[in-house]
Design a protein around this motif. Sequence first.
Motif, PDB file in Angstrom:
ATOM      1  N   GLN A  84      61.755  52.444 -11.924  1.00 39.84           N
ATOM      2  CA  GLN A  84      60.633  52.111 -12.804  1.00 39.84           C
ATOM      3  C   GLN A  84      60.898  50.747 -13.421  1.00 39.84           C
ATOM      4  O   GLN A  84      62.029  50.441 -13.817  1.00 39.84           O
ATOM      5  CB  GLN A  84      60.478  53.165 -13.913  1.00 39.84           C
ATOM      6  CG  GLN A  84      59.362  52.874 -14.901  1.00 39.84           C
ATOM      7  CD  GLN A  84      59.321  53.880 -16.031  1.00 39.84           C
ATOM      8  OE1 GLN A  84      60.099  54.833 -16.062  1.00 39.84           O
ATOM      9  NE2 GLN A  84      58.429  53.675 -16.989  1.00 39.84           N
ATOM     10  N   VAL A  85      59.875  49.923 -13.492  1.00 43.39           N
ATOM     11  CA  VAL A  85      60.013  48.579 -14.043  1.00 43.39           C
ATOM     12  C   VAL A  85      59.012  48.413 -15.179  1.00 43.39           C
ATOM     13  O   VAL A  85      57.821  48.699 -15.019  1.00 43.39           O
ATOM     14  CB  VAL A  85      59.774  47.494 -12.969  1.00 43.39           C
ATOM     15  CG1 VAL A  85      59.882  46.104 -13.590  1.00 43.39           C
ATOM     16  CG2 VAL A  85      60.769  47.641 -11.826  1.00 43.39           C
ATOM     17  N   ILE A  86      59.484  47.973 -16.337  1.00 37.77           N
ATOM     18  CA  ILE A  86      58.617  47.624 -17.467  1.00 37.77           C
ATOM     19  C   ILE A  86      58.666  46.110 -17.596  1.00 37.77           C
ATOM     20  O   ILE A  86      59.690  45.534 -17.953  1.00 37.77           O
ATOM     21  CB  ILE A  86      59.090  48.302 -18.771  1.00 37.77           C
ATOM     22  CG1 ILE A  86      59.098  49.824 -18.599  1.00 37.77           C
ATOM     23  CG2 ILE A  86      58.205  47.885 -19.933  1.00 37.77           C
ATOM     24  CD1 ILE A  86      59.542  50.571 -19.845  1.00 37.77           C
ATOM     25  N   HIS A  87      57.557  45.479 -17.279  1.00 36.56           N
ATOM     26  CA  HIS A  87      57.514  44.022 -17.240  1.00 36.56           C
ATOM     27  C   HIS A  87      57.565  43.432 -18.656  1.00 36.56           C
ATOM     28  O   HIS A  87      57.205  44.077 -19.642  1.00 36.56           O
ATOM     29  CB  HIS A  87      56.249  43.558 -16.516  1.00 36.56           C
ATOM     30  CG  HIS A  87      56.190  44.026 -15.086  1.00 36.56           C
ATOM     31  ND1 HIS A  87      56.870  43.414 -14.066  1.00 36.56           N
ATOM     32  CD2 HIS A  87      55.525  45.067 -14.521  1.00 36.56           C
ATOM     33  CE1 HIS A  87      56.630  44.042 -12.925  1.00 36.56           C
ATOM     34  NE2 HIS A  87      55.811  45.056 -13.172  1.00 36.56           N
ATOM     35  N   SER A  88      58.011  42.205 -18.717  1.00 39.48           N
ATOM     36  CA  SER A  88      58.123  41.515 -19.999  1.00 39.48           C
ATOM     37  C   SER A  88      56.753  41.093 -20.512  1.00 39.48           C
ATOM     38  O   SER A  88      55.799  40.937 -19.749  1.00 39.48           O
ATOM     39  CB  SER A  88      59.019  40.284 -19.850  1.00 39.48           C
ATOM     40  OG  SER A  88      58.440  39.352 -18.941  1.00 39.48           O
ATOM     41  N   GLN A  89      56.682  40.908 -21.815  1.00 43.32           N
ATOM     42  CA  GLN A  89      55.471  40.408 -22.471  1.00 43.32           C
ATOM     43  C   GLN A  89      55.885  39.252 -23.369  1.00 43.32           C
ATOM     44  O   GLN A  89      56.769  39.394 -24.210  1.00 43.32           O
ATOM     45  CB  GLN A  89      54.795  41.511 -23.285  1.00 43.32           C
ATOM     46  CG  GLN A  89      54.297  42.683 -22.444  1.00 43.32           C
ATOM     47  CD  GLN A  89      53.584  43.734 -23.272  1.00 43.32           C
ATOM     48  OE1 GLN A  89      53.251  43.504 -24.445  1.00 43.32           O
ATOM     49  NE2 GLN A  89      53.328  44.892 -22.669  1.00 43.32           N
ATOM     50  N   GLY A  90      55.244  38.125 -23.163  1.00 42.23           N
ATOM     51  CA  GLY A  90      55.626  36.941 -23.921  1.00 42.23           C
ATOM     52  C   GLY A  90      57.022  36.482 -23.529  1.00 42.23           C
ATOM     53  O   GLY A  90      57.351  36.352 -22.346  1.00 42.23           O
ATOM     54  N   GLY A 101      70.644  54.763 -15.064  1.00 43.49           N
ATOM     55  CA  GLY A 101      70.140  54.466 -16.400  1.00 43.49           C
ATOM     56  C   GLY A 101      69.314  53.188 -16.436  1.00 43.49           C
ATOM     57  O   GLY A 101      68.936  52.639 -15.402  1.00 43.49           O
ATOM     58  N   TRP A 102      69.047  52.715 -17.675  1.00 43.41           N
ATOM     59  CA  TRP A 102      68.220  51.544 -17.878  1.00 43.41           C
ATOM     60  C   TRP A 102      69.062  50.269 -17.778  1.00 43.41           C
ATOM     61  O   TRP A 102      70.176  50.205 -18.274  1.00 43.41           O
ATOM     62  CB  TRP A 102      67.541  51.577 -19.247  1.00 43.41           C
ATOM     63  CG  TRP A 102      66.484  52.628 -19.384  1.00 43.41           C
ATOM     64  CD1 TRP A 102      66.630  53.857 -19.923  1.00 43.41           C
ATOM     65  CD2 TRP A 102      65.120  52.518 -18.964  1.00 43.41           C
ATOM     66  NE1 TRP A 102      65.448  54.557 -19.868  1.00 43.41           N
ATOM     67  CE2 TRP A 102      64.489  53.751 -19.289  1.00 43.41           C
ATOM     68  CE3 TRP A 102      64.358  51.523 -18.356  1.00 43.41           C
ATOM     69  CZ2 TRP A 102      63.159  53.988 -19.014  1.00 43.41           C
ATOM     70  CZ3 TRP A 102      63.027  51.770 -18.090  1.00 43.41           C
ATOM     71  CH2 TRP A 102      62.430  52.988 -18.419  1.00 43.41           C
ATOM     72  N   ILE A 103      68.487  49.254 -17.134  1.00 40.12           N
ATOM     73  CA  ILE A 103      69.102  47.927 -17.068  1.00 40.12           C
ATOM     74  C   ILE A 103      68.219  46.971 -17.849  1.00 40.12           C
ATOM     75  O   ILE A 103      67.029  46.828 -17.557  1.00 40.12           O
ATOM     76  CB  ILE A 103      69.249  47.444 -15.613  1.00 40.12           C
ATOM     77  CG1 ILE A 103      70.179  48.373 -14.840  1.00 40.12           C
ATOM     78  CG2 ILE A 103      69.781  46.016 -15.576  1.00 40.12           C
ATOM     79  CD1 ILE A 103      70.354  47.983 -13.381  1.00 40.12           C
TER      80      ILE A 103
END
Length: 335
Positions: A84-90, A101-103
Amino acid sequence: MGQEKPVHSHILSDLEVSGLEEENYIDLPSVFTQPEIPVKKENIPQQRELQKWTYLEQVRLPFIKAEIGLLIGANAHKAIEPWQVIHSQGDGLYVVRTAIGWIVNGPTRREDELQYTVQSFTANRISVASIEELLIQHYNSDFSERSCEDKTEMSQEDRKFLQSVEQSAQLINGHYYISLPFKTKSVKMPNNRTVAEQRATKLKKKLIKNPEFQTDYNAFMQDVISKDYAAKVSIENLWCKDGEVWYIPYHGVYHPKKKKIRVVFDCTATYQGVSLNNQLLQGPDLTNTLVGVLTRRRLERRARRVQNGCTHLWGYFLPKLCLFCLEKDSRRWKR
């Protein structure tokens, strides 16, 4: 790591990794040991540092109170495969959920909050070296016997090793026995049973999955036991004094061409920074390089070398590698 120079390193195999909240273990490729890693505990991202980005609310980072002891590279792709990827904002971070786990990717602190301990790194470049140094390296790689001639005399550790062998060597039932050449007599080893058990559990899974491997492995071990190369240790001997027991993990490997199995007893396995090999004296290198032997063979019609009171003669036809040995005080030739 971070500089270009020869370092002492071990290769660890059969390691597994998993997330703190996961039960799925992932095999790692061969891992190289280093005295230290140029990363500090302060570089581990904390949950409180993600609170200023609202789009990262679903990310939960466990609190880790430990030093960084392992760097996972791209060759362990299963461990860092993105689920799963959560893209950056700003100018914020982007995070990736993986099997372990999360990277977190991106700076979690301001530049003035970071303490840099490593000033420079090297990657995919040739170090600044003179032409003379490069020429010497190239020459020694082609004519390695030249490097052997430049070796110094035996060190104190080498002399200590030879002394230990001379004092402890025994011939019992046609077999030679020597004591383990420990660097110090009062050696204390940590209890590494958990590591050996973990490696044994993984080996058991592999044997169950591969019947052919299990058959070859059992045959090899039966041969080792039948020839008295290994003996069963009684329970009483297992309860020795603290620091006097060390468990050696083992695994089986096949010859790439002969399809013949060989069981490797991993004496380089490390626990709490200690392995059996680094507690033993290595001993002097008494091996003649093949390049040097073949080069000196061209000097005369027959090559002659005397070592340990024994004269060695190489035959006319070098490809046959016919080695004759004339023992001292004996008139008989042995082939």
